[in-house]
Design a protein around this motif. Structure first.
Motif, PDB file in Angstrom:
ATOM      1  N   LEU A 138       0.823  -1.211   0.000  1.00  0.00           N
ATOM      2  CA  LEU A 138       0.000   0.000   0.000  1.00  0.00           C
ATOM      3  C   LEU A 138       0.858   1.262   0.000  1.00  0.00           C
ATOM      4  CD1 LEU A 138      -3.020   0.788   0.125  1.00  0.00           C
ATOM      5  CD2 LEU A 138      -2.684   1.163   2.573  1.00  0.00           C
ATOM      6  N   VAL A 139       1.869   1.296   0.852  1.00  0.00           N
ATOM      7  CA  VAL A 139       2.665   2.518   1.014  1.00  0.00           C
ATOM      8  C   VAL A 139       3.596   2.752  -0.181  1.00  0.00           C
ATOM      9  CG1 VAL A 139       4.470   3.597   2.404  1.00  0.00           C
ATOM     10  CG2 VAL A 139       2.514   2.498   3.521  1.00  0.00           C
ATOM     11  N   LYS A 140       4.298   1.703  -0.630  1.00  0.00           N
ATOM     12  CA  LYS A 140       5.297   1.878  -1.680  1.00  0.00           C
ATOM     13  C   LYS A 140       4.695   1.932  -3.076  1.00  0.00           C
ATOM     14  CE  LYS A 140       8.837   1.910   1.107  1.00  0.00           C
ATOM     15  NZ  LYS A 140       9.644   3.158   1.279  1.00  0.00           N
ATOM     16  N   VAL A 141       3.616   1.190  -3.308  1.00  0.00           N
ATOM     17  CA  VAL A 141       3.013   1.149  -4.639  1.00  0.00           C
ATOM     18  C   VAL A 141       1.734   1.981  -4.693  1.00  0.00           C
ATOM     19  CG1 VAL A 141       2.095  -0.335  -6.459  1.00  0.00           C
ATOM     20  CG2 VAL A 141       4.015  -1.128  -5.058  1.00  0.00           C
TER      21      VAL A 141
ATOM     22  N   ASP B   5      -9.184   5.839  -6.097  1.00  0.00           N
ATOM     23  CA  ASP B   5      -7.811   6.363  -6.211  1.00  0.00           C
ATOM     24  C   ASP B   5      -6.763   5.269  -6.070  1.00  0.00           C
ATOM     25  OD1 ASP B   5      -8.471   9.304  -6.292  1.00  0.00           O
ATOM     26  OD2 ASP B   5      -9.382   8.776  -4.369  1.00  0.00           O
ATOM     27  N   VAL B   6      -7.020   4.294  -5.204  1.00  0.00           N
ATOM     28  CA  VAL B   6      -6.091   3.186  -4.993  1.00  0.00           C
ATOM     29  C   VAL B   6      -6.893   1.900  -4.942  1.00  0.00           C
ATOM     30  CG1 VAL B   6      -4.311   2.170  -3.517  1.00  0.00           C
ATOM     31  CG2 VAL B   6      -4.523   4.660  -3.662  1.00  0.00           C
ATOM     32  N   TYR B   7      -6.469   0.927  -5.722  1.00  0.00           N
ATOM     33  CA  TYR B   7      -7.096  -0.395  -5.658  1.00  0.00           C
ATOM     34  C   TYR B   7      -6.037  -1.406  -5.271  1.00  0.00           C
ATOM     35  CZ  TYR B   7      -9.272  -4.787  -7.070  1.00  0.00           C
ATOM     36  OH  TYR B   7      -9.760  -6.066  -7.081  1.00  0.00           O
ATOM     37  N   PHE B   8      -6.278  -2.136  -4.181  1.00  0.00           N
ATOM     38  CA  PHE B   8      -5.380  -3.188  -3.727  1.00  0.00           C
ATOM     39  C   PHE B   8      -5.961  -4.507  -4.211  1.00  0.00           C
ATOM     40  CE2 PHE B   8      -1.829  -3.707  -0.648  1.00  0.00           C
ATOM     41  CZ  PHE B   8      -1.733  -5.086  -0.673  1.00  0.00           C
ATOM     42  N   GLU B   9      -5.349  -5.067  -5.245  1.00  0.00           N
ATOM     43  CA  GLU B   9      -5.875  -6.234  -5.945  1.00  0.00           C
ATOM     44  C   GLU B   9      -5.371  -7.528  -5.337  1.00  0.00           C
ATOM     45  OE1 GLU B   9      -7.940  -8.063  -7.593  1.00  0.00           O
ATOM     46  OE2 GLU B   9      -7.682  -7.206  -9.605  1.00  0.00           O
ATOM     47  N   ASN B  10      -6.294  -8.323  -4.792  1.00  0.00           N
ATOM     48  CA  ASN B  10      -5.958  -9.635  -4.250  1.00  0.00           C
ATOM     49  C   ASN B  10      -6.684 -10.768  -4.950  1.00  0.00           C
ATOM     50  OD1 ASN B  10      -4.200  -8.928  -1.989  1.00  0.00           O
ATOM     51  ND2 ASN B  10      -6.014  -8.062  -1.017  1.00  0.00           N
ATOM     52  N   VAL B  11      -7.649 -10.450  -5.808  1.00  0.00           N
ATOM     53  CA  VAL B  11      -8.562 -11.462  -6.316  1.00  0.00           C
ATOM     54  C   VAL B  11      -8.542 -11.583  -7.831  1.00  0.00           C
ATOM     55  CG1 VAL B  11     -10.976 -12.198  -6.434  1.00  0.00           C
ATOM     56  CG2 VAL B  11     -10.078 -11.222  -4.319  1.00  0.00           C
ATOM     57  N   GLY B  12      -8.706 -10.479  -8.557  1.00  0.00           N
ATOM     58  CA  GLY B  12      -8.806 -10.527 -10.012  1.00  0.00           C
ATOM     59  C   GLY B  12     -10.173 -11.015 -10.462  1.00  0.00           C
TER      60      GLY B  12
ATOM     61  N   GLY C  65      -5.228   9.302 -12.403  1.00  0.00           N
ATOM     62  CA  GLY C  65      -4.005   9.101 -11.626  1.00  0.00           C
ATOM     63  C   GLY C  65      -4.091   7.985 -10.611  1.00  0.00           C
ATOM     64  N   ALA C  66      -5.038   7.067 -10.784  1.00  0.00           N
ATOM     65  CA  ALA C  66      -5.199   5.974  -9.823  1.00  0.00           C
ATOM     66  C   ALA C  66      -3.979   5.058  -9.803  1.00  0.00           C
ATOM     67  CB  ALA C  66      -6.448   5.164 -10.157  1.00  0.00           C
ATOM     68  N   ARG C  67      -3.767   4.419  -8.672  1.00  0.00           N
ATOM     69  CA  ARG C  67      -2.689   3.447  -8.514  1.00  0.00           C
ATOM     70  C   ARG C  67      -3.306   2.092  -8.183  1.00  0.00           C
ATOM     71  NH1 ARG C  67      -3.466   8.155  -6.463  1.00  0.00           N
ATOM     72  NH2 ARG C  67      -2.899   7.628  -4.317  1.00  0.00           N
ATOM     73  N   VAL C  68      -2.849   1.057  -8.873  1.00  0.00           N
ATOM     74  CA  VAL C  68      -3.346  -0.298  -8.650  1.00  0.00           C
ATOM     75  C   VAL C  68      -2.204  -1.154  -8.134  1.00  0.00           C
ATOM     76  CG1 VAL C  68      -4.403  -2.339  -9.689  1.00  0.00           C
ATOM     77  CG2 VAL C  68      -5.062  -0.045 -10.482  1.00  0.00           C
TER      78      VAL C  68
ATOM     79  N   PHE D 299       3.279  -6.443  -7.464  1.00  0.00           N
ATOM     80  CA  PHE D 299       3.994  -6.251  -6.207  1.00  0.00           C
ATOM     81  C   PHE D 299       4.423  -7.594  -5.639  1.00  0.00           C
ATOM     82  CE2 PHE D 299       3.808  -6.222  -1.541  1.00  0.00           C
ATOM     83  CZ  PHE D 299       4.807  -5.299  -1.276  1.00  0.00           C
ATOM     84  N   ASN D 300       5.689  -7.710  -5.314  1.00  0.00           N
ATOM     85  CA  ASN D 300       6.231  -8.904  -4.678  1.00  0.00           C
ATOM     86  C   ASN D 300       6.989  -8.462  -3.430  1.00  0.00           C
ATOM     87  OD1 ASN D 300       7.918 -11.120  -3.905  1.00  0.00           O
ATOM     88  ND2 ASN D 300       7.695 -11.983  -5.964  1.00  0.00           N
ATOM     89  N   ILE D 301       6.549  -8.933  -2.279  1.00  0.00           N
ATOM     90  CA  ILE D 301       7.108  -8.488  -1.012  1.00  0.00           C
ATOM     91  C   ILE D 301       8.612  -8.720  -0.925  1.00  0.00           C
ATOM     92  CG2 ILE D 301       6.525 -10.705   0.061  1.00  0.00           C
ATOM     93  CD1 ILE D 301       6.659  -7.259   1.773  1.00  0.00           C
ATOM     94  N   TYR D 302       9.117  -9.750  -1.599  1.00  0.00           N
ATOM     95  CA  TYR D 302      10.527 -10.104  -1.457  1.00  0.00           C
ATOM     96  C   TYR D 302      11.460  -9.106  -2.152  1.00  0.00           C
ATOM     97  CZ  TYR D 302       8.157 -14.278   0.065  1.00  0.00           C
ATOM     98  OH  TYR D 302       7.312 -15.139   0.717  1.00  0.00           O
ATOM     99  N   SER D 303      10.888  -8.156  -2.895  1.00  0.00           N
ATOM    100  CA  SER D 303      11.702  -7.100  -3.506  1.00  0.00           C
ATOM    101  C   SER D 303      11.932  -5.930  -2.552  1.00  0.00           C
ATOM    102  CB  SER D 303      11.020  -6.583  -4.781  1.00  0.00           C
ATOM    103  OG  SER D 303      10.848  -7.621  -5.721  1.00  0.00           O
TER     104      SER D 303
END
Length: 337
Positions: free
Chosen positions: A139-142, A218-225, A239-242, A276-280
């Motif tokens: 959420l914070v970085k992307v 404005d922000v969509y946190f995609e977990n499902v598709g 200017g939305a961020r996904v 987004f991959n947490i390991y990065s």
């Protein structure tokens, strides 16, 4: 006292569709001795997460598949039984990806010492572990939420979604969660403080989202598709961020998922979609964990957990984590704390 045998759950067959009990096998063998630089650990809490389903398949784009006959991969909180590494001593609590087994060999170079003062031991593979870090850093970085933004989160009652929504609220955003069933919707609004919650089973998901997000998303946190993503993308604001974190709707699919043409970032609106991959983001783990621990201390446990004991289920209920039927963080207690 160390047991004479070690129970392990291994991959017996590659699942086709949702995992079945016959895809797993319980085996028993000797407890392994640690070599120089290694730790013998006894599993206390085992984390079950959707990514494991990808590791059971043959898709090389994610991480190497689990070889047939190998122990199922998974994060765990464990107690050190024997140490041959100078940084650890018997009795220390550590977390590492040691898998579905009673005893395991952890590498001293990769194991992380858990501080019990930060929260219950189970949080080391929950809000203070990979799921919490994924929610916070994604959420914070992307997503880069700003006060007043409308943030929509799919699979919002799960381990990642629940934390992401609370981080968005702390950032001053209006938060809309998507989940399945009345109990989960009440949990989002009444316990976690989401502004609105929408049932993913509703007959008119696009209409419900439009009503909940009159100024766009404005922000969509995609977990499902899948259909949820299809309903979201036309509502993205300028200017939305996904944050493309996961896609559990197709983890068990037997055919490649169909992607709607509008489910891409729109250059005219300057939308940005980023996988987004947490390991990065390893360099940010400790900072993120400290912030999450501080919030955890103020609010108590910010997300539910669903847990079973290993003695009660031989397949360890993995299928729930890849279908969305679990509530909150899914865990198996393998031994006493």
């Amino acid at each position: 006292m160390i047991a004479n045998t070690n129970r392990q759950i291994v991959l017996a067959a590659r699942p086709v569709g949702a995992p079945k009990e016959t895809d797993f096998r319980l085996v028993e063998g000797p407890v392994p001795p640690p070599a120089e630089g290694e730790l013998l650990v006894r599993t206390i809490w085992l984390s079950l997460d959707p990514y494991m389903r990808l590791r059971m398949g043959t898709d090389l784009r994610y991480y190497p598949p689990i070889p047939l006959g190998d122990v199922i991969v998974g994060g765990a909180v464990s107690r050190v039984v024997e140490s041959r590494h100078p940084k650890f001593a018997p009795g220390d609590i550590v977390d590492d990806y040691t898998g579905w087994q009673d005893y395991a060999i952890a590498q001293g170079a990769s194991a992380r010492r858990v501080n019990p003062a930060l929260g219950p031991l189970s949080t080391a593979v929950g809000v203070l572990g990979m799921p919490g870090l994924t929610a916070y850093l994604g959420l914070v970085k992307v997503g880069r939420p700003a006060p007043g933004d409308t943030v929509v989160i799919s699979a919002a009652s799960g381990a990642v979604g629940a934390v992401a929504g609370q981080v968005a609220k702390i950032a001053g955003c209006r938060v809309v969660g998507i989940a399945g069933g009345a109990e989960k919707l009440r949990y989002l609004t009444q316990e976690l403080g989401f502004d609105e919650a929408i049932d993913r089973h509703t007959d008119d998901l696009p209409g419900a989202l439009a009503a909940a997000c009159p100024d766009g998303i404005d922000v969509y946190f995609e977990n499902v598709g899948g259909p949820i993503g299809d309903a979201i993308y036309p509502l993205l604001a300028h200017g939305a961020r996904v944050v493309i974190c996961g896609g559990i709707s197709h983890y068990n699919a037997t055919e490649p998922p169909k992607v709607a043409s509008h489910s891409r970032a729109d250059p005219l609106h300057r939308d940005r979609g980023e996988g987004f991959n947490i390991y990065s983001y390893g360099a940010h783990y400790e900072h993120a964990r400290k912030r999450l621990a501080r919030w955890l201390g103020k609010a108590g446990s910010p997300s539910r957990r669903t847990s079973w004991t290993a003695s009660r289920t031989r397949r360890w209920r993995f299928s729930a984590s890849s279908t969305g039927s679990n509530f909150g963080k899914l865990l198996v207690r393998v031994s006493a704390e």
